[in-house]
Design a protein around this motif. Structure first.
Motif, PDB file in Angstrom:
ATOM      1  N   VAL A 193     -12.100   7.703   9.975  1.00 56.78           N
ATOM      2  CA  VAL A 193     -12.518   7.343   8.613  1.00 56.78           C
ATOM      3  C   VAL A 193     -13.822   8.059   8.277  1.00 56.78           C
ATOM      4  O   VAL A 193     -13.948   8.678   7.233  1.00 56.78           O
ATOM      5  CB  VAL A 193     -12.677   5.822   8.457  1.00 56.78           C
TER       6      VAL A 193
ATOM      7  N   ALA B 146     -12.099   4.291  14.090  1.00 56.77           N
ATOM      8  CA  ALA B 146     -12.427   4.420  12.670  1.00 56.77           C
ATOM      9  C   ALA B 146     -13.614   5.360  12.459  1.00 56.77           C
ATOM     10  O   ALA B 146     -13.692   6.059  11.448  1.00 56.77           O
ATOM     11  CB  ALA B 146     -12.708   3.059  12.049  1.00 56.77           C
TER      12      ALA B 146
ATOM     13  N   LEU C 182      -6.652  -7.264   2.066  1.00 56.64           N
ATOM     14  CA  LEU C 182      -5.530  -7.344   3.004  1.00 56.64           C
ATOM     15  C   LEU C 182      -4.457  -8.187   2.341  1.00 56.64           C
ATOM     16  O   LEU C 182      -3.273  -8.024   2.570  1.00 56.64           O
ATOM     17  CB  LEU C 182      -5.957  -8.006   4.321  1.00 56.64           C
TER      18      LEU C 182
ATOM     19  N   ILE D 238      -9.635   2.232  -1.665  1.00 57.56           N
ATOM     20  CA  ILE D 238      -9.734   0.982  -0.922  1.00 57.56           C
ATOM     21  C   ILE D 238     -10.124   1.219   0.538  1.00 57.56           C
ATOM     22  O   ILE D 238     -10.840   0.419   1.142  1.00 57.56           O
ATOM     23  CB  ILE D 238      -8.415   0.170  -1.033  1.00 57.56           C
ATOM     24  N   ASN D 239      -9.714   2.352   1.090  1.00 59.16           N
ATOM     25  CA  ASN D 239     -10.070   2.609   2.487  1.00 59.16           C
ATOM     26  C   ASN D 239     -11.569   2.835   2.644  1.00 59.16           C
ATOM     27  O   ASN D 239     -12.177   2.382   3.610  1.00 59.16           O
ATOM     28  CB  ASN D 239      -9.284   3.803   3.020  1.00 59.16           C
TER      29      ASN D 239
ATOM     30  N   ASN E  30     -11.060  -8.137   1.159  1.00 58.47           N
ATOM     31  CA  ASN E  30     -10.919  -6.711   1.446  1.00 58.47           C
ATOM     32  C   ASN E  30      -9.499  -6.252   1.119  1.00 58.47           C
ATOM     33  O   ASN E  30      -9.045  -5.231   1.597  1.00 58.47           O
ATOM     34  CB  ASN E  30     -11.299  -6.371   2.893  1.00 58.47           C
TER      35      ASN E  30
ATOM     36  N   LEU F 133      -1.666   4.969  -1.715  1.00 67.64           N
ATOM     37  CA  LEU F 133      -3.116   5.093  -1.699  1.00 67.64           C
ATOM     38  C   LEU F 133      -3.531   6.361  -0.967  1.00 67.64           C
ATOM     39  O   LEU F 133      -2.891   6.766  -0.014  1.00 67.64           O
ATOM     40  CB  LEU F 133      -3.717   3.886  -0.985  1.00 67.64           C
TER      41      LEU F 133
ATOM     42  N   ASP G 121       0.812  -1.203   0.000  1.00 63.44           N
ATOM     43  CA  ASP G 121       0.000   0.000   0.000  1.00 63.44           C
ATOM     44  C   ASP G 121       0.848   1.256   0.000  1.00 63.44           C
ATOM     45  O   ASP G 121       0.522   2.245  -0.630  1.00 63.44           O
ATOM     46  CB  ASP G 121      -0.913   0.018   1.226  1.00 63.44           C
TER      47      ASP G 121
ATOM     48  N   ALA H 122      -8.242   7.743   3.715  1.00 68.13           N
ATOM     49  CA  ALA H 122      -9.642   7.363   3.659  1.00 68.13           C
ATOM     50  C   ALA H 122     -10.529   8.599   3.593  1.00 68.13           C
ATOM     51  O   ALA H 122     -10.285   9.600   4.238  1.00 68.13           O
ATOM     52  CB  ALA H 122      -9.990   6.555   4.897  1.00 68.13           C
TER      53      ALA H 122
ATOM     54  N   ARG I 292     -13.097  -0.594   2.355  1.00 66.60           N
ATOM     55  CA  ARG I 292     -12.889  -1.426   3.543  1.00 66.60           C
ATOM     56  C   ARG I 292     -13.822  -1.027   4.676  1.00 66.60           C
ATOM     57  O   ARG I 292     -14.209  -1.852   5.493  1.00 66.60           O
ATOM     58  CB  ARG I 292     -11.436  -1.297   4.014  1.00 66.60           C
ATOM     59  N   ARG I 293     -14.175   0.244   4.704  1.00 65.43           N
ATOM     60  CA  ARG I 293     -15.139   0.712   5.686  1.00 65.43           C
ATOM     61  C   ARG I 293     -16.444  -0.067   5.521  1.00 65.43           C
ATOM     62  O   ARG I 293     -17.138  -0.350   6.483  1.00 65.43           O
ATOM     63  CB  ARG I 293     -15.356   2.218   5.435  1.00 65.43           C
TER      64      ARG I 293
END
Lengths: 233, 221, 273
Positions: free
Chosen positions: C137, C133, C82, C104-105, C80, C12, C7, C15, C108-109
């Protein structure tokens, strides 16, 4: 001590290392030295740790070229005796037109050395944080930097504190090296006074000054180590 | 740029002073050859006292260790070299250097061994004693080997510090590596001898620093 | 640290809260929440996933079983990202996860994950774990995040443990906090990676109970687990994986009652006896 008695070994000892008149005369210059030592120490600790932390954070991004540079710099600063670097910079730079004061040279070199050791310690803390912590944080949508700052660093700092404290103490004691290039810190004041007084009392005062400053710090470091010992098990 | 090269990397000067610096290096190694093994052994004794059954031994080691950890080694060295003569005790530079660094080192090695000894659970000691080993035998064959292995990176790290420490001997005019280099600098008015000395230290210590990084990572994993 | 590496190099973006515009407009009630096609994953020269196809529909609970080394955990972790898939397509609620531009963030949320080893943040309280988060996020104000976190903890029956650090909680409680941490983000899909494997037997029930409640609330779940009895009772569909492929799938009654493949039979007779 009774004046009538002939000098004993004990009175000779006291006269050599604890002569009251000499203490009176040179206490102000030793105190001045203490101020200078504390100033350099404070600047070195703050700048060195911040720089070390920054380098470790940058290293976490694993940009290859940058990391190779960091590792080489850190390795060199860990392998070279600080006095050697101080002399190279102090005597070399003026000849190429860069004049730094002795105070600045001492501060700069000790800061770099502390930063190097601190970077290694912080980096060890970052890599010791379990992979699952990264994964859990990233799985909730936190970005790389957010994970580093809010999840990994707080944990890394905990295991970092004892070794960092000990290393910081060791490097702060190196402020005594300033005497070689004439920074008027404790040791410098003490040796100058000793040669003027023809008596070792100022040197003893200097040693006592270091003890007064550092024994509490060393004891604190020891306490930190036992307090955080469970983390290592 | 030329000025920089001339001032720090003057090859002809380096060539000239090379033999002098090699002589200095020998002196550095000589100091190390005494200070490292003796200091490491004395440190072990200090640590055994610090963790012994005897209350007195434990209490006495604390001020010893704290004192020499608190006083900067340069202060200790100058105190021994320039302070003691006032009390009628005159030591040669070599004697002053070895004495000062042994006192300093034994305290630092001592703290490291102590952490190592404390990392060994009482069960090891009990198991050894239950098979009839004496306290000394238990220490020598069971406890100390494990303790040393647990703190190997720290021991190595401290040893690097000792080698670097020997550069302080230049302050009391012991003709070791840094002293020789600084002499050469004051004669040539050029920093190249100091850079050459730095190169010597790097050749000597860089591999150890690398090894240490690897060891530390292995222990952390 | 493979994850960080990949990453970090890709750089990236941080978020951002999900914008409605990011949701695929072609979404219909029948669109699978998770649509995996031709997924492969190689570690060096070993191929761990050899072409996985799987759809998980809304509100479905899909159970993935299989011997260790079958690739089931790797598959889950690809969902997701990872784990970085080598090839294939993974669509979550219609959004292609492997597209270059995907945030991607933000995705992933929307995909909650629960780990075998809980992975709670040890330096934060249960509430802090859930709030992090939400604050960073979703950029929620503190008070709101706190209320949401407490609500999520309440859903897993741990409202009274909100102020405790993970070290003061039992394994079962820690895992339920981890579920709450994922749940608080209101995910559309939840991934469970052997959620009960690290638990003492007497604590497994509380975690499975929490998952049962989630199912009743209509959560879509993909679960890798060895809890066969729970699979039989709660799963809508069971997928058997072996050697990096899906060998067979079907309702639990079919998989456990009348497995078609010899490999499935052999595996089940080993784990059920």
């Amino acid at each position: 001590m009774d004046q009538a008695l002939p000098p004993t070994r004990w009175t000779i000892f006291l006269d050599t290392f604890f002569k009251a008149s000499v203490i009176d005369q040179y206490l102000p210059s030793i105190l001045k030295g203490i101020v200078v030592t504390l100033e350099v120490a404070a600047l070195v600790v703050i700048c060195g740790i911040l720089l070390g932390l920054t380098l470790a954070l940058v290293r976490a991004y694993r940009i290859r070229a940058v990391n190779i540079l960091i590792v080489i710099l850190v390795d060199m600063l860990r392998a070279l005796p600080p006095l050697v670097i101080i002399l190279v910079v102090y005597f070399g730079l003026p000849n190429v037109g860069i004049a730094l004061s002795n105070f600045a040279v001492l501060w700069l070199i000790l800061t770099l050395v502390l930063a190097a050791f601190a970077e290694e310690i912080f980096w060890a803390g970052i890599t010791a944080t379990p992979k699952g912590q990264w994964e859990a944080a990233r799985s909730t949508g936190l970005g790389f930097t957010q994970t580093l700052l809010f999840v990994v660093m707080p944990q890394a700092l905990r295991i970092t504190i004892p070794p960092l404290t000990n290393r910081t103490i060791a490097i702060t004691k190196n402020t005594a090296l300033g005497t070689v290039i004439g920074v008027p810190e404790i040791l410098n004041q003490a040796t100058t006074a000793t040669s003027f007084a023809g008596n070792a009392t100022p040197l003893m005062m200097g040693a006592v000054a270091y003890m007064v400053i550092f024994i509490p710090v060393v004891t604190f470091g020891r306490w930190l180590e036992t307090r955080f010992a469970w983390r290592r098990a | 740029m030329d000025q920089l090269l001339d001032q720090f990397f003057n090859l002809s000067i380096m060539q000239q002073v090379f033999p002098l610096l090699v002589k200095g290096l020998w002196m550095t190694l000589k100091v190390c050859a005494i200070v490292i093994p003796v200091g490491a052994f004395a440190g072990l004794v200090v640590a055994l006292c610090a963790t012994s059954q005897s209350r007195l031994a434990r209490i006495l080691t604390v001020p010893y260790v704290d004192l020499f950890r608190a006083v900067p080694p340069l202060v200790l060295l100058i105190f021994i070299h320039s302070g003691l003569p006032f009390a009628g005790i005159s030591l040669s530079p070599f004697q002053s250097v070895t004495l000062a660094f042994l006192l300093n080192n034994s305290a630092f090695y001592g703290e490291i061994y102590r952490a190592g000894l404390e990392s060994i659970g009482a069960g090891q000691r009990e198991a050894a004693r239950s098979t009839g080993l004496t306290a000394l035998q238990t220490n020598i064959y069971v406890v100390i080997p494990q303790a040393v292995r647990n703190v190997l990176p720290d021991l190595l790290s401290n040893t690097i510090e000792v080698v670097k420490l020997t550069s302080l001997a230049s302050v009391v005019a012991l003709p070791e590596l840094l002293y020789s280099a600084d002499m050469a600098r004051s004669i040539t008015f050029n920093a190249s001898p100091l850079v050459l000395a730095a190169a010597f230290y790097l050749v000597l210590l860089w591999p150890v620093v690398r090894l240490l990084s690897r060891l530390e990572r292995r222990v952390a994993a | 640290m493979l994850l960080i590496h990949a990453d970090a190099r890709r750089g990236l973006p941080a978020a951002r809260p999900l914008l409605l515009a990011q949701v695929d407009t072609a979404l219909t009630p029948d669109t699978p929440i998770l649509d995996v096609r031709g997924l492969t994953k190689r570690f060096g020269s070993t191929e761990v996933l050899k072409g996985i196809d799987l759809k998980v529909r809304p509100q479905e609970l899909v159970f993935v079983i299989g011997p260790s080394g079958s690739g089931k955990s790797t598959f889950l972790r690809c969902c997701n990202r990872l784990e970085e898939p080598t090839d294939g397509s993974i669509r979550v609620a219609g959004v292609e996860l492997l597209a270059h531009k995907v945030d991607i963030n933000a995705m992933r949320r929307r995909i909650g994950m629960v780990f075998q080893s809980f992975n709670l943040y040890p330096h934060m309280t249960a509430r802090g774990n859930v709030m992090l988060a939400l604050r960073k996020v979703l950029k929620m104000p503190k008070e709101q995040a706190r209320a949401e976190a407490d609500a999520a903890l309440d859903r897993v029956g741990l409202a009274d443990r909100a102020g405790h650090h993970p070290s003061a909680l039992s394994g079962g409680q820690q895992q339920r906090v981890a579920i709450a941490r994922a749940l608080a983000l209101k995910p559309e899909l939840m991934l469970f990676d052997e959620p009960t494997s690290a638990l003492d037997p007497e604590l497994v029930g509380s975690v499975l109970g929490g998952m049962r409640d989630l199912k009743a609330d209509g959560m879509t779940m993909l679960v890798v687990s060895h809890e066969m009895r729970f699979a039989q009772e709660a799963a809508d569909r069971v997928v058997f994986m072996d050697g990096g492929v899906i060998v067979e799938e079907g309702p639990p009654s079919a998989i456990f009652g009348a497995p078609k493949h010899e490999r499935t039979r052999a595996f089940l007779s080993r784990v059920l006896n």
